[in-house]
Design a protein around this motif. Structure first.
Motif, PDB file in Angstrom:
ATOM      1  N   ARG A   1      19.630  57.793  -0.976  1.00 53.39           N
ATOM      2  CA  ARG A   1      20.366  58.449  -2.062  1.00 53.39           C
ATOM      3  C   ARG A   1      21.856  58.492  -1.742  1.00 53.39           C
ATOM      4  NH1 ARG A   1      17.260  61.223   0.766  1.00 53.39           N
ATOM      5  NH2 ARG A   1      17.890  63.023   1.992  1.00 53.39           N
ATOM      6  N   ASN A   2      22.636  58.351  -2.829  1.00 54.12           N
ATOM      7  CA  ASN A   2      24.095  58.344  -2.768  1.00 54.12           C
ATOM      8  C   ASN A   2      24.676  57.157  -2.004  1.00 54.12           C
ATOM      9  OD1 ASN A   2      23.935  60.772  -4.132  1.00 54.12           O
ATOM     10  ND2 ASN A   2      23.914  61.948  -2.239  1.00 54.12           N
ATOM     11  N   SER A   3      23.838  56.171  -1.650  1.00 57.07           N
ATOM     12  CA  SER A   3      24.381  54.969  -1.024  1.00 57.07           C
ATOM     13  C   SER A   3      24.768  53.984  -2.128  1.00 57.07           C
ATOM     14  CB  SER A   3      23.327  54.325  -0.132  1.00 57.07           C
ATOM     15  OG  SER A   3      22.298  53.792  -0.949  1.00 57.07           O
ATOM     16  N   TRP A   4      25.331  52.840  -1.767  1.00 57.53           N
ATOM     17  CA  TRP A   4      25.710  51.856  -2.785  1.00 57.53           C
ATOM     18  C   TRP A   4      24.465  51.340  -3.486  1.00 57.53           C
ATOM     19  CZ3 TRP A   4      23.493  47.132  -2.414  1.00 57.53           C
ATOM     20  CH2 TRP A   4      23.023  46.746  -1.174  1.00 57.53           C
ATOM     21  N   PHE A   5      23.349  51.212  -2.732  1.00 54.10           N
ATOM     22  CA  PHE A   5      22.108  50.733  -3.340  1.00 54.10           C
ATOM     23  C   PHE A   5      21.675  51.649  -4.482  1.00 54.10           C
ATOM     24  CE2 PHE A   5      17.499  51.115  -3.633  1.00 54.10           C
ATOM     25  CZ  PHE A   5      17.154  49.814  -3.915  1.00 54.10           C
ATOM     26  N   ASP A   6      21.682  52.943  -4.186  1.00 56.54           N
ATOM     27  CA  ASP A   6      21.303  53.950  -5.172  1.00 56.54           C
ATOM     28  C   ASP A   6      22.179  53.814  -6.420  1.00 56.54           C
ATOM     29  OD1 ASP A   6      20.237  56.191  -6.360  1.00 56.54           O
ATOM     30  OD2 ASP A   6      21.489  57.599  -5.238  1.00 56.54           O
ATOM     31  N   ARG A   7      23.469  53.675  -6.191  1.00 60.25           N
ATOM     32  CA  ARG A   7      24.393  53.607  -7.329  1.00 60.25           C
ATOM     33  C   ARG A   7      24.165  52.363  -8.168  1.00 60.25           C
ATOM     34  NH1 ARG A   7      29.055  55.684  -3.674  1.00 60.25           N
ATOM     35  NH2 ARG A   7      28.315  57.817  -3.530  1.00 60.25           N
ATOM     36  N   VAL A   8      23.987  51.224  -7.475  1.00 62.45           N
ATOM     37  CA  VAL A   8      23.775  49.972  -8.204  1.00 62.45           C
ATOM     38  C   VAL A   8      22.501  50.071  -9.052  1.00 62.45           C
ATOM     39  CG1 VAL A   8      23.178  47.543  -7.935  1.00 62.45           C
ATOM     40  CG2 VAL A   8      25.070  48.513  -6.625  1.00 62.45           C
ATOM     41  N   VAL A   9      21.423  50.535  -8.438  1.00 66.98           N
ATOM     42  CA  VAL A   9      20.153  50.632  -9.170  1.00 66.98           C
ATOM     43  C   VAL A   9      20.301  51.552 -10.376  1.00 66.98           C
ATOM     44  CG1 VAL A   9      17.795  51.511  -9.043  1.00 66.98           C
ATOM     45  CG2 VAL A   9      18.683  50.076  -7.218  1.00 66.98           C
ATOM     46  N   ASN A  10      20.951  52.685 -10.152  1.00 65.45           N
ATOM     47  CA  ASN A  10      21.145  53.633 -11.249  1.00 65.45           C
ATOM     48  C   ASN A  10      21.974  53.031 -12.381  1.00 65.45           C
ATOM     49  OD1 ASN A  10      19.994  56.302 -11.182  1.00 65.45           O
ATOM     50  ND2 ASN A  10      20.923  56.466  -9.170  1.00 65.45           N
ATOM     51  N   THR A  11      23.057  52.368 -11.995  1.00 66.11           N
ATOM     52  CA  THR A  11      23.943  51.807 -13.024  1.00 66.11           C
ATOM     53  C   THR A  11      23.226  50.719 -13.816  1.00 66.11           C
ATOM     54  OG1 THR A  11      25.678  52.160 -11.402  1.00 66.11           O
ATOM     55  CG2 THR A  11      26.282  50.934 -13.377  1.00 66.11           C
ATOM     56  N   VAL A  12      22.564  49.809 -13.093  1.00 67.46           N
ATOM     57  CA  VAL A  12      21.907  48.696 -13.780  1.00 67.46           C
ATOM     58  C   VAL A  12      20.824  49.196 -14.726  1.00 67.46           C
ATOM     59  CG1 VAL A  12      20.442  46.681 -13.457  1.00 67.46           C
ATOM     60  CG2 VAL A  12      22.452  47.005 -12.007  1.00 67.46           C
ATOM     61  N   THR A  13      19.970  50.098 -14.244  1.00 68.49           N
ATOM     62  CA  THR A  13      18.884  50.562 -15.104  1.00 68.49           C
ATOM     63  C   THR A  13      19.438  51.354 -16.284  1.00 68.49           C
ATOM     64  OG1 THR A  13      18.586  52.438 -13.632  1.00 68.49           O
ATOM     65  CG2 THR A  13      17.074  50.598 -13.359  1.00 68.49           C
ATOM     66  N   LEU A  14      20.486  52.122 -16.029  1.00 68.53           N
ATOM     67  CA  LEU A  14      21.083  52.881 -17.133  1.00 68.53           C
ATOM     68  C   LEU A  14      21.670  51.949 -18.183  1.00 68.53           C
ATOM     69  CD1 LEU A  14      23.013  56.066 -16.036  1.00 68.53           C
ATOM     70  CD2 LEU A  14      21.119  55.804 -17.619  1.00 68.53           C
ATOM     71  N   THR A  15      22.284  50.851 -17.701  1.00 68.29           N
ATOM     72  CA  THR A  15      22.865  49.890 -18.641  1.00 68.29           C
ATOM     73  C   THR A  15      21.775  49.289 -19.517  1.00 68.29           C
ATOM     74  OG1 THR A  15      24.404  49.374 -16.880  1.00 68.29           O
ATOM     75  CG2 THR A  15      24.390  47.896 -18.774  1.00 68.29           C
ATOM     76  N   THR A  16      20.684  48.849 -18.893  1.00 65.76           N
ATOM     77  CA  THR A  16      19.648  48.184 -19.688  1.00 65.76           C
ATOM     78  C   THR A  16      19.018  49.138 -20.690  1.00 65.76           C
ATOM     79  OG1 THR A  16      17.968  48.643 -18.041  1.00 65.76           O
ATOM     80  CG2 THR A  16      19.090  46.522 -17.897  1.00 65.76           C
ATOM     81  N   ILE A  17      18.912  50.412 -20.309  1.00 69.34           N
ATOM     82  CA  ILE A  17      18.283  51.360 -21.243  1.00 69.34           C
ATOM     83  C   ILE A  17      19.256  51.726 -22.363  1.00 69.34           C
ATOM     84  CG2 ILE A  17      18.874  53.615 -20.281  1.00 69.34           C
ATOM     85  CD1 ILE A  17      16.087  54.495 -20.656  1.00 69.34           C
ATOM     86  N   SER A  18      20.564  51.538 -22.107  1.00 70.14           N
ATOM     87  CA  SER A  18      21.548  51.961 -23.109  1.00 70.14           C
ATOM     88  C   SER A  18      21.656  50.982 -24.267  1.00 70.14           C
ATOM     89  CB  SER A  18      22.926  52.111 -22.473  1.00 70.14           C
ATOM     90  OG  SER A  18      22.844  52.971 -21.382  1.00 70.14           O
ATOM     91  N   PHE A  19      21.307  49.693 -24.023  1.00 68.39           N
ATOM     92  CA  PHE A  19      21.359  48.721 -25.111  1.00 68.39           C
ATOM     93  C   PHE A  19      20.127  48.849 -25.988  1.00 68.39           C
ATOM     94  CE2 PHE A  19      23.964  46.207 -21.982  1.00 68.39           C
ATOM     95  CZ  PHE A  19      25.148  46.382 -22.668  1.00 68.39           C
ATOM     96  N   PRO A  20      20.277  48.604 -27.277  1.00 71.05           N
ATOM     97  CA  PRO A  20      19.078  48.571 -28.126  1.00 71.05           C
ATOM     98  C   PRO A  20      18.167  47.442 -27.658  1.00 71.05           C
ATOM     99  CG  PRO A  20      21.100  48.300 -29.423  1.00 71.05           C
ATOM    100  CD  PRO A  20      21.506  48.302 -28.014  1.00 71.05           C
TER     101      PRO A  20
END
Lengths: 550, 348
Positions: free
Chosen positions: B131-150
């Motif tokens: 948690r709070n490592s770069w891995f955590d951030r990348v995974v969070n950002t990528v998954t959030l991006t994919t869920i944000s698009f219709p």
């Protein structure tokens, strides 16, 4: 554990040496010192007691002995040598191999420290198996032996239970077994009996002392209870604000403490007030029987009289029905049968049926001021609410009364704007007292009001409550499991056990022999300052048991 | 009786009651739709007499209460009735219309679940561990991006990616780039398997061919649902890491991985399973957009078509299947939550 008990046991070579330790904790956006330059050394097989009030840094030092700092804390300076190994210089993986196998830990609350998802046995042997010390089968067999040595009931099968299926005292012993599983050189006991009743505490203390002695394990015993540490430790170190106050052999420390601070730790236990018999009774409880949701009866035929302007202490272990009694008196729980009369009138059973004036005259103070105060309300809001609700005071009259109340609880009016989070535990409890007083009550029920506080703060709160009683003639029902508190404050005592009243009467009557059998057990279980107390008690009980068997 | 068995039976009973209430809601909702099958079928130029005759033929002239009980009575016997599209001598039952579509939908749902659930759990556990490592951030950002698009956007982007595989090198954009860059982008694009962008299948399609053709819809759905499950796994585990027994495990010298897997995860199942159930239900109930984009013959499209033509028996059956899916998956989640709680499983 102590040399005198084990026939002059050989104290070994140096095991642990902590030099100039500094630990900091992070809160409010900055680092605060917790431990400031403590030195400590421990030989093999020796038990060192760390004592002090909360915030003294004793648990932090105990954890530092494992090379561990809690999340949000850091060791900033000093050296920790364990058996010649520098714990701070080594890699985390190497420290992990030491933890559990050579240095073990026993936590304060076993109920919270066992994982609810796994069986006791699996948790007991986890370290042994993970560190590759023995096979699972061998470890299981050994764990059962340890359970037996620690006098756990059904040692062969108790390991297959889940933590919620066994009692607090049993869990604490299982945790000691877990710590012992790898036969460590050092065990850190962090207040292992603080959460237990006195009667259970005696058994756990005896078990811990026996097993540590048998395996010649060195131990650091962290506690705030002097009488307990006197039974367990060879040597005692007194801590305050993260610094060492003094350090000496147990007997020497008890006989002649060198520092003033150490002597104040003794003082609370000497607080005692003479009892005053009462002229008439304010509250009479007649044959109350109560149960939760129609299940097992929690109170059975309880009859108690509370004298006007005096203090009745209700004592008993957890599950004896003390707090349920308070709920019945306040109307939170309506009894199955029986009646209560207050100031000559019969009290309606439920809260809804009681007029506001009756509610005003019976107030309550709780064990945890943190939970009893709304964290979003300032001290002023907390205290003025009952003034407005019960007495209809507003504006300047209300402000004046709040000022008077603050004066009564010996707090400055500058605290009025503060939120509970900005107050110490003792100050919060004072605010709770002021809130209860604001209603001008005739009876205050105090439910374990001092048990979450340090001894010195306890003493201050007890003195305040006594002074308020003298000034305003309010009656107290004082629910507690602590006999020292009872001695300090009570006029009359009610002893409860399993929902029944065992004994009641004036303080001297109850506290001088002959006692009812349960009262005897309860009183004899209260640790005393005498370092031989536990040994003598166990001998006496053993003699009685043998005597009864013959 | 074992409290767990009792609780399961209790929930099953409640589920049946819920389903019964749902039948009422479905029936009334559909009865309130403007127009009916007869009008939709015969068009605006039909005379009132023809419409009435046709209504009589398919039985929608009878009072709603009578029709409701007839319908429920049939369902209890396992008969979903006949489609309004049936003709004398050519009876089409709702079951035979729905069955192949339901199979396709289930196929896609199971296939997606098999990819998405382990992926979400794995990522969630790793994100909690680091948690709070770069891995955590990348995974969070990528998954959030994919869920944000219709989801249709994700679907078309994926389809575009597959097409670019062959066409990129010929585009003006590629020619404007330096040659080495265009070549390496093309090389990367060619690493992507050439998934079919149309998922047209029939009941004759062989199993692995079906898997191959359903790949793009499945990947699209995975991208849509993985974020929710992954984030809940991460949050539930991190929530557990504050417990005293986790401190104890650290002081017993357990490795961070052992702490997360052995000590935190077993106590974190309840919230995770609830979210998984919710997302699996979505895979069956809410995939119509993805079906349309990839022309995948699932139950979602069937229902939309049936609503358009007012083929009431088919619409009702689809709605009932969706409701039952929700109830069943939530029931399963409840049971798993209970079964992973030793306090309920092993009472004192």
């Amino acid at each position: 554990m102590k040399s005198k008990n084990s026939g002059q046991r050989e104290k070994g070579t140096k095991l642990l040496s902590i030099r100039d330790l500094y630990v900091e904790g992070f809160s409010d956006e900055r680092w605060h010192p917790i431990v400031r330059g403590v030195d400590l050394s421990l030989k093999r097989g020796e038990v060192l007691g760390l004592i002090g009030e909360s915030g003294a840094g004793k648990s932090t030092i105990g954890l530092a002995a494992m090379g561990y700092a809690k999340p949000g804390c850091r060791i900033t300076q000093g050296s920790i040598l364990f058996d010649g190994i520098d714990l701070l210089a080594m890699a985390e993986t190497a420290r992990r191999r030491l933890r559990g196998s050579r240095i073990a830990y026993v936590a304060q609350s076993a109920a919270a420290s066992f994982n609810p998802a796994h069986r006791l046995l699996d948790q007991t042997v986890e370290t042994v198996v993970a560190h590759g010390i023995a096979s699972r089968e061998a470890a299981n067999r050994d764990a059962i032996k340890l359970y037996r040595r620690l006098h756990l009931p059904d040692p062969d099968t108790i390991g297959f239970r889940y933590p919620h299926q066994v009692s607090g005292g049993q869990l604490q012993r299982a945790m000691t077994a877990m710590a012992m599983a790898c036969r460590p050189d050092l065990i850190v006991f962090d207040e292992p009996t603080t959460a237990l009743d006195v009667t259970t505490q005696v058994e756990v203390l005896a078990s811990i002392r026996k097993i540590v002695e048998e395996f010649n394990t060195a131990a650091i015993y962290v506690t705030h209870d002097l009488a307990v540490v006197a039974q367990m430790a060879d040597r005692i170190m007194v801590l305050r604000h993260g610094r060492t106050v003094e350090e000496a052999e147990t007997r020497q420390m008890l006989a002649a403490p060198a520092e003033d601070y150490t002597r104040t730790l003794w003082a609370v236990r000497k607080l005692a007030k003479p009892e005053v018999p009462a002229a008439d009774h304010l509250l009479t409880i007649d044959n109350i029987t109560a149960a939760y949701a129609g299940k097992v009866k929690v109170l059975q035929d309880v009859s108690i009289k509370v004298p006007r302007g005096r203090t009745v202490a209700v004592v008993g272990e957890s599950g004896s029905g003390k707090s349920t009694l308070a709920r019945v008196i306040t109307g939170l729980l309506s009894p199955v049968s029986g009646s209560i009369s207050f100031a000559g009138h019969r009290l309606p059973r439920t809260l809804k049926e009681r007029p506001k004036d009756i509610l005003r005259r019976i107030q309550m103070i709780y064990q945890m001021p943190d939970n009893a105060l709304n964290p979003r309300q300032t001290v002023e809001e907390v205290i003025s609410r009952p003034l407005e609700f019960y007495l209809g005071l507003k504006g300047a009259a209300c402000d004046r009364r709040v000022g008077e109340l603050m004066h009564m609880i010996e707090m400055d009016e500058s605290f009025l704007d503060r939120l509970p989070g900005e107050l110490s535990g003792g100050q919060k409890q004072r605010i709770c007292i002021a809130r209860a007083l604001a209603a001008n009550p005739e009876l205050i029920i105090c439910d374990e009001v001092t048990s979450a506080l340090d001894q010195i703060v306890q003493e201050e709160i007890l003195k305040l409550l006594m002074r308020l009683q003298q000034e305003f003639g309010v009656s107290y029902i004082f629910i507690t499991h602590d006999i020292a508190t009872v001695r300090a404050i009570a006029d009359e005592i009610v002893v409860m056990h399993q929902g029944k009243v065992v004994e009641q009467g004036l303080k001297t009557e109850i506290l001088t022999p002959p006692h009812a059998p349960y009262t005897e057990l309860l009183l004899s279980s209260v640790p005393e300052m005498d370092p031989d107390w536990l040994t003598k008690l166990l001998e006496t009980r053993e003699r009685k048991r043998v005597g009864a068997a013959n | 009786m074992n409290p767990v068995v009792r609780m399961v039976l209790q929930r099953l009973g409640l589920g049946l009651i819920t389903l019964f209430i749902v039948t009422i809601i479905i029936f009334s909702a559909i009865a309130m739709l403007p127009g009916d099958f007869a009008k939709a079928m015969l068009g605006q130029s039909a005379t009132p007499e023809t419409v009435a005759a046709f209504q009589r033929e398919i039985g929608i002239d009878r009072p709603p209460v009578e029709r409701y009980f007839a319908w429920v009575g049939q369902i209890v016997q396992g008969d979903f009735g006949s489609s309004f599209a049936s003709r004398t001598g050519y009876r089409r039952t709702v079951a035979e219309i729905i069955a192949p579509r339901l199979y396709n939908t289930m196929f896609l749902a199971v296939m997606t679940a098999l990819i998405a659930v382990p992926l979400a759990l794995g990522l969630g556990i790793l994100a909690a561990l680091y948690r709070n490592s770069w891995f955590d951030r990348v995974v969070n950002t990528v998954t959030l991006t994919t869920i944000s698009f219709p989801e249709f956007f994700v679907a078309y982007m994926l389809a575009y990616l597959i097409i670019s595989r062959d066409t990129f090198i010929g585009t003006e954009f590629a020619q404007s780039l330096p040659e080495w860059l265009a070549a390496s982008i093309n090389w990367v694009l060619n690493l992507v398997p050439k998934f079919p962008t149309l998922a047209n299948i029939s009941d004759q399609t062989p199993f692995w061919e079906h898997v191959w053709r359903a790949a793009l819809p499945s990947i699209t759905l995975t991208l849509v649902i993985v974020a929710h499950m992954m984030r809940m796994t991460r949050a539930a585990i991190i929530n557990m890491l504050a417990s005293p027994y986790i401190d104890m495990a650290r002081l017993k010298g357990m490795s961070p991985m052992a702490i997360v897997l052995r000590h935190a995860l077993p106590n974190a199942w309840a919230p995770i399973v609830t979210v998984i159930a919710f997302n699996l239900a979505y895979l069956i109930v809410g995939v119509v957009v993805v079906e349309v984009v990839f022309v995948y013959p699932g139950i979602g499209q069937l229902m939309v078509d049936a609503v358009k033509s007012r083929d009431v028996p088919v619409v009702q059956a689809c709605a009932l299947i969706f409701a039952a899916t929700y109830i069943l998956l939530n029931l399963t989640a409840d049971i798993i939550s209970i079964a992973t709680n030793p306090r309920l499983l092993h009472p004192r």
